[in-house]
Design a protein around this motif. Sequence first.
Motif, short mmCIF file in Angstrom:
data_model
loop_
_atom_site.label_atom_id
_atom_site.label_comp_id
_atom_site.label_asym_id
_atom_site.label_seq_id
_atom_site.Cartn_x
_atom_site.Cartn_y
_atom_site.Cartn_z
N GLY A 31 0.84 -1.05 -0.22
CA GLY A 31 0.03 0.18 0.05
C GLY A 31 0.86 1.33 0.02
O GLY A 31 1.87 1.28 0.32
N GLU A 32 0.10 2.56 -0.18
CA GLU A 32 0.84 3.60 -0.34
C GLU A 32 1.66 3.89 1.04
O GLU A 32 2.43 4.69 1.25
CB GLU A 32 0.01 4.75 -0.66
CG GLU A 32 -0.48 4.79 -2.28
CD GLU A 32 -1.29 5.64 -2.78
OE1 GLU A 32 -2.22 6.09 -2.12
OE2 GLU A 32 -1.19 6.28 -3.78
N ASP A 33 1.00 3.54 1.96
CA ASP A 33 1.60 3.69 3.35
C ASP A 33 2.73 2.70 3.81
O ASP A 33 3.14 2.56 4.96
CB ASP A 33 0.27 3.71 4.59
CG ASP A 33 -0.27 2.28 4.66
OD1 ASP A 33 0.11 1.57 3.78
OD2 ASP A 33 -1.00 2.23 5.41
N GLY A 34 3.01 1.95 2.94
CA GLY A 34 4.04 0.76 3.19
C GLY A 34 3.48 -0.51 3.64
O GLY A 34 4.30 -1.23 3.81
N THR A 35 2.15 -0.72 3.89
CA THR A 35 1.93 -1.87 4.69
C THR A 35 1.89 -2.95 3.38
O THR A 35 1.38 -2.67 2.51
CB THR A 35 0.43 -1.71 4.96
OG1 THR A 35 -0.47 -1.23 4.24
CG2 THR A 35 0.38 -0.79 6.29
N VAL A 36 2.20 -4.16 3.81
CA VAL A 36 2.36 -5.44 2.97
C VAL A 36 0.67 -6.27 2.93
O VAL A 36 0.34 -6.43 3.92
CB VAL A 36 3.47 -6.26 3.31
CG1 VAL A 36 3.40 -7.50 2.23
CG2 VAL A 36 4.74 -5.38 3.05
N HIS A 37 0.37 -6.45 1.75
CA HIS A 37 -0.74 -7.27 1.71
C HIS A 37 -0.51 -8.35 1.08
O HIS A 37 0.06 -8.39 -0.31
CB HIS A 37 -2.11 -6.31 0.99
CG HIS A 37 -2.33 -4.94 1.83
ND1 HIS A 37 -3.32 -4.83 2.79
CD2 HIS A 37 -1.71 -3.81 1.87
CE1 HIS A 37 -3.46 -3.65 3.23
NE2 HIS A 37 -2.23 -3.07 2.58
N ARG A 38 -1.13 -9.40 1.32
CA ARG A 38 -1.29 -10.80 0.68
C ARG A 38 -2.59 -11.13 0.02
O ARG A 38 -3.48 -11.16 0.81
CB ARG A 38 -0.60 -11.88 1.68
CG ARG A 38 0.98 -11.71 1.87
CD ARG A 38 1.40 -12.71 2.93
NE ARG A 38 0.72 -14.14 2.73
CZ ARG A 38 1.56 -14.99 2.14
NH1 ARG A 38 2.87 -14.60 1.62
NH2 ARG A 38 1.50 -16.28 1.96
N ILE A 39 -2.62 -11.23 -1.28
CA ILE A 39 -3.94 -11.47 -1.98
C ILE A 39 -3.96 -13.00 -2.47
O ILE A 39 -2.83 -13.36 -3.26
CB ILE A 39 -4.15 -10.56 -3.23
CG1 ILE A 39 -4.03 -9.01 -2.63
CG2 ILE A 39 -5.38 -10.71 -3.73
CD1 ILE A 39 -3.98 -8.12 -3.63
N ASN A 40 -4.74 -13.69 -1.98
CA ASN A 40 -5.04 -15.24 -2.50
C ASN A 40 -5.45 -15.12 -3.79
O ASN A 40 -6.43 -14.71 -4.26
CB ASN A 40 -6.15 -15.92 -1.54
CG ASN A 40 -6.05 -17.35 -1.67
OD1 ASN A 40 -5.15 -17.83 -2.37
ND2 ASN A 40 -7.01 -17.94 -1.07
N VAL A 41 -4.62 -16.01 -4.75
CA VAL A 41 -5.09 -15.97 -6.20
C VAL A 41 -5.34 -17.49 -6.59
O VAL A 41 -5.52 -17.73 -7.72
CB VAL A 41 -3.93 -15.44 -6.90
CG1 VAL A 41 -3.87 -13.86 -6.71
CG2 VAL A 41 -2.87 -16.13 -6.88
#
Length: 498
Positions: free
Chosen positions: A487-497
């Motif tokens: 994210g723009e705030d530096g937070t890391v997101h994991r998206i299940n694909v």
Amino acid sequence: MAGPALAQHGGSRLNLLNLADQKIKMLHLTWFAFFLTFVMWFAHAPLLIHIKQALALSDTQIKALLILNVAITIPARIVVGMLVDRYGPRIMYSLLLFISALLCIGFAFADTYSALALFRFLLGFVGAGFVVGIRLVGEWFPHHQVGTAEGIYGGWGNFGSAAAAMTLPALALAFGGEDGWRYAIASVGVISAVYALVFYKFARNTPKGSVYFKPKKTGAMLVTSWGALYGLIAMNIPMYLALAMLAWRLSPAGVNLYSVDMMYALWAGLIVLFVVQTQQTWRINVEHLRAGVPETDKYSFKQVGILNIAYFATFGSELAVVSMLPLYFLETFQGLSAVQAGLLASGFAFMNLVSRPMGGWFSDKFGRRKSMLILIGGLAAGYFLMGMMDSHWWIPLAVLATMACSFFVQAGEGAVFAIVPLIKRSMTGQIAGMAGAYGNVGAVVYLTVLSYVSYSMFFYVISASALIGLVAVMFLQDPKGHIVEVGEDGTVHRINVG
């Protein structure tokens, strides 16, 4: 499969009548926006006879309008793909609908051929609307439903061209008079302008609490390896060649819209644009490649290239075949009227309502790569069968073969865009834009081939090119596990694909 409940996977159900579900509401909002873009894009087609009479146009001028209709769509899909990743689908779809509505109304009231041709050329921009919804639908649906949702979006929206053919002649008649066709086309523009405001009010880029990921840089597609950078530059070349081919078809060698000197000027302009775009692509990518790309940012550009080739064969052939099929039936089967030939040919486009959602559902249910292999294999066989058709065939059998082929074509399109949102979320618009542009490139190539060969050879050429697509799909990888976005705030997101 086009009923209210379209998918069931691991206890998760897609119920199209459940408007209390925000993602279902968003799907309906979005497919109808796409539907309107296709009505506007092809509003002229069923009214060409009226347009021809009103402005005393020649057959050559009509042919030029048809070529102009798709000319700008190739670059528009690339540019709109970048913009939707940057600014979000809500504002981009609203703007695209509103601007296209003005162009549609302008076309309706054009009273010279020059104005008519200009508005028709600019209206090719509306064909980029498809890309916007791919990103939006991808944001709202989980991986096990996204193929079905994208298929519904694409198939039901694509039906706009058939809806225009079925309703606009009657609407023109209802308005009456010499200008009935103008009011019919303008009414589509008015509806789209109003719907642009409706879409802006009710659409949202993401579900509540979700982050809308944007690419780190804009101006060119970001890649994550040196090989991918060279691959991206190479994949831009066919798009410029297709535009050069369109410029040639509008010259004295084709429909004679302008002089040979003008054609050379356009070719020179395309070379300059390609050099500028290549420099931009190199400049934007080389900096972060030299710095080293974090493992979490990496994605496979090979997947993008394979989907481009697959969409070239699927949507490219659909656009080409829909353009020529009424004339093919008329000339092949004696005793048919123009109206009957048009009705028989309309089955090809009509299949979109069911075929694209089915292709997406197959992809969700049975695996991405396996579905693509089966559907493109079926497409190749279907076109080979159509190549064998001749005047001795029983007409119902010929129509059945045509509709069977169209099922594989459109289901293949649904399967392509079942994968696009699962490659790199922050770049879905750009990936969709490039694949979509390759569909238009395919149409230009196939229609150019048609101008030199028989109908049978035309279908055989499509079948052979689909086999190339089939080989490419063998190297496709099923999306697995998670993709990572920051994210723009530096937070890391994991998206299940998968």
